[in-house]
Design a protein around this motif. Structure first.
Motif, PDB file in Angstrom:
ATOM      1  N   LEU A  37       0.873  -1.183   0.000  1.00 27.96           N
ATOM      2  CA  LEU A  37       0.000   0.000   0.000  1.00 27.96           C
ATOM      3  C   LEU A  37       0.905   1.226   0.000  1.00 27.96           C
ATOM      4  N   CYS A  38       0.755   2.055  -1.050  1.00 28.35           N
ATOM      5  CA  CYS A  38       1.681   3.164  -1.298  1.00 28.35           C
ATOM      6  C   CYS A  38       1.010   4.495  -0.972  1.00 28.35           C
ATOM      7  N   GLY A  39       1.838   5.509  -0.735  1.00 29.85           N
ATOM      8  CA  GLY A  39       1.310   6.850  -0.521  1.00 29.85           C
ATOM      9  C   GLY A  39       0.478   7.338  -1.693  1.00 29.85           C
ATOM     10  N   THR A  40       0.812   6.888  -2.904  1.00 32.90           N
ATOM     11  CA  THR A  40       0.042   7.302  -4.085  1.00 32.90           C
ATOM     12  C   THR A  40      -1.385   6.765  -4.020  1.00 32.90           C
ATOM     13  N   ASP A  41      -1.549   5.554  -3.430  1.00 34.17           N
ATOM     14  CA  ASP A  41      -2.907   5.026  -3.241  1.00 34.17           C
ATOM     15  C   ASP A  41      -3.722   5.965  -2.363  1.00 34.17           C
ATOM     16  N   GLY A  59      -3.504  -0.859  -6.282  1.00 31.52           N
ATOM     17  CA  GLY A  59      -2.443  -1.785  -5.898  1.00 31.52           C
ATOM     18  C   GLY A  59      -1.382  -1.875  -6.975  1.00 31.52           C
ATOM     19  N   HIS A  60      -0.280  -1.110  -6.792  1.00 29.86           N
ATOM     20  CA  HIS A  60       0.783  -1.128  -7.816  1.00 29.86           C
ATOM     21  C   HIS A  60       2.106  -1.643  -7.248  1.00 29.86           C
ATOM     22  N   GLU A  61       2.006  -2.438  -6.168  1.00 25.77           N
ATOM     23  CA  GLU A  61       3.196  -3.132  -5.657  1.00 25.77           C
ATOM     24  C   GLU A  61       2.867  -4.627  -5.524  1.00 25.77           C
ATOM     25  N   PHE A 145       8.484  -2.873  -5.431  1.00 25.18           N
ATOM     26  CA  PHE A 145       8.060  -2.578  -6.805  1.00 25.18           C
ATOM     27  C   PHE A 145       7.650  -1.124  -7.018  1.00 25.18           C
ATOM     28  N   CYS A 146       7.357  -0.396  -5.935  1.00 23.42           N
ATOM     29  CA  CYS A 146       7.249   1.066  -6.085  1.00 23.42           C
ATOM     30  C   CYS A 146       8.201   1.747  -5.111  1.00 23.42           C
ATOM     31  N   ALA A 147       8.043   1.516  -3.813  1.00 16.43           N
ATOM     32  CA  ALA A 147       8.873   2.214  -2.826  1.00 16.43           C
ATOM     33  C   ALA A 147      10.359   1.923  -3.033  1.00 16.43           C
ATOM     34  N   TYR A 326       6.721   0.282   8.572  1.00 17.71           N
ATOM     35  CA  TYR A 326       6.868   1.499   7.806  1.00 17.71           C
ATOM     36  C   TYR A 326       6.094   1.372   6.466  1.00 17.71           C
ATOM     37  N   ARG A 327       5.693   0.117   6.142  1.00 17.58           N
ATOM     38  CA  ARG A 327       4.928  -0.106   4.924  1.00 17.58           C
ATOM     39  C   ARG A 327       3.841  -1.136   5.206  1.00 17.58           C
ATOM     40  N   ALA A 328       2.631  -0.857   4.729  1.00 18.98           N
ATOM     41  CA  ALA A 328       1.552  -1.834   4.863  1.00 18.98           C
ATOM     42  C   ALA A 328       1.505  -2.701   3.608  1.00 18.98           C
TER      43      ALA A 328
END
Ligand SMILES: [Zn+2]
Ligand SMILES: [Zn+2]
Length: 332
Positions: A37-41, A59-61, A145-147, A326-328
């Motif tokens: 789950l990214c900040g962009t989401d 969902g891009h990771e 894949f993104c972060a 730090y990342r979900a």
């Protein structure tokens, strides 16, 4: 297939049962094992990043196992462990695509067109898939894949030199990986954060110094001797402008955060020290492969909160409050 859908701007994220699709020509279907789950989401949820329609599957990771191949797929095979990056294919015809720079294509095929990875299955372009190194577990691979990709590109875009002292500004999903990348590359590292509760964990992640910013960000970094590189994931643009004052001569500031405000830049500071201010995004695929290999070697370890897909809304709310450490990652 169970799918998490975003029902609208600030609308609830819900689980729905959607039909499983077959891959078209040049596409593969992936049984998703994890998706970050990214900040962009979150930007999409807030309406800062516009989606063509709702409900939408984000969902891009995503990472998973290839379970069906479309016509003409040759490089990716059934059973491959892959992840999918944001830009899966360029239009093929614009100037950027002709130069093999699909990252700059104005009409790329991405998760927006194909549907994202917050589901049991997803469709992706063959050209968007990258093989996972052996030994790298699903949940650790997903955020790369993104972060991870973003911060590896940011690090390379900073043109780091051996012996450079590297600071990371903004210690969230991206920042905690940027810190580990800089450490893995042998730099003396500085973590700059506004959150005193993160100090201990940032030291464990490889920060040689942790600066807790209370006032002027640049002064705080200058007070500990300054740095050659700042990798910024902070979307506080005032803070980014201040942090430029923490750079040494010929220092490089790389900004990776999305924001709506301008960064205040003092031209006299820029010329007096010959500073570089550079933007950075998901750049060359080799950056992704490099960070995947660092993770497989145990040199970069994402710190994760893992949620079953059913708890997607809870994960969004925690990210929105800045509570995630730090990342979900969502597991369908
Ligand atoms: Zn193009
Ligand atoms: Zn992202």
């Amino acid at each position: 297939m169970r799918t998490a859908v975003m029902t609208g701007i600030r609308g609830p994220n819900e689980i729905r049962d959607l039909p499983r699709r077959d891959p078209g020509p040049g596409q593969v279907r992936i049984r998703v094992h994890a998706c970050g789950l990214c900040g962009t989401d979150l930007h999409a949820w807030h309406g800062d990043f516009s989606l063509p329609s709702f409900p939408a599957v984000l969902g891009h990771e995503p990472v998973g196992t290839v379970d069906a191949l479309g016509a003409g797929v040759t490089a990716v095979r059934l059973g491959d462990r892959v992840g999918v990056s944001w830009t899966q294919r360029g239009c093929g015809r614009c100037r950027a695509c002709q130069e093999e720079q699909a990252k700059y294509c104005g009409q790329p095929v991405t998760w927006v067109e194909n549907g994202g990875g917050n589901a049991e299955y997803m469709i992706a372009e063959e050209t968007g898939c990258t093989l996972l190194p052996d030994g790298l577990d699903w949940v650790s691979a997903a955020p790369l894949f993104c972060a991870g990709f973003t911060v590896m590109s940011g690090y390379r875009n900073a043109a780091p030199r051996p012996g450079d002292r590297v600071a990371v500004l903004g210690m969230g999903g991206l920042g905690h990986l940027a810190l580990q990348v800089a450490k893995a590359m042998g730099h003396e590292t500085v973590a700059a954060t506004r959150s005193p509760d993160k100090v201990e964990s940032l030291r464990r992640l490889g920060a040689d110094e942790v600066v807790v910013i209370e006032g002027h960000a640049g002064k705080a970094v200058r007070d500990i001797g300054g740095v050659d590189v700042i990798l910024s994931t902070s979307n506080d643009m005032q803070q980014n402008g201040e942090a430029l004052w923490g750079l040494r001569d010929e220092g490089r500031f790389v900004t990776m955060a999305i924001g709506n405000d301008p960064i205040p830049v003092d031209p006299n500071l820029m010329l007096g020290k010959q500073l570089v201010l550079k933007g950075s995004m998901l750049n060359d695929r080799k950056d992704l492969v490099e960070v995947l290999n660092l993770a497989a070697a145990g040199k970069v370890r994402p710190v994760l909160e893992v949620y079953p897909l059913e708890q997607v809304q809870r994960a969004y709310e925690r990210l929105d409050r800045g509570d995630v450490r730090y990342r979900a990652v969502l597991v369908p």
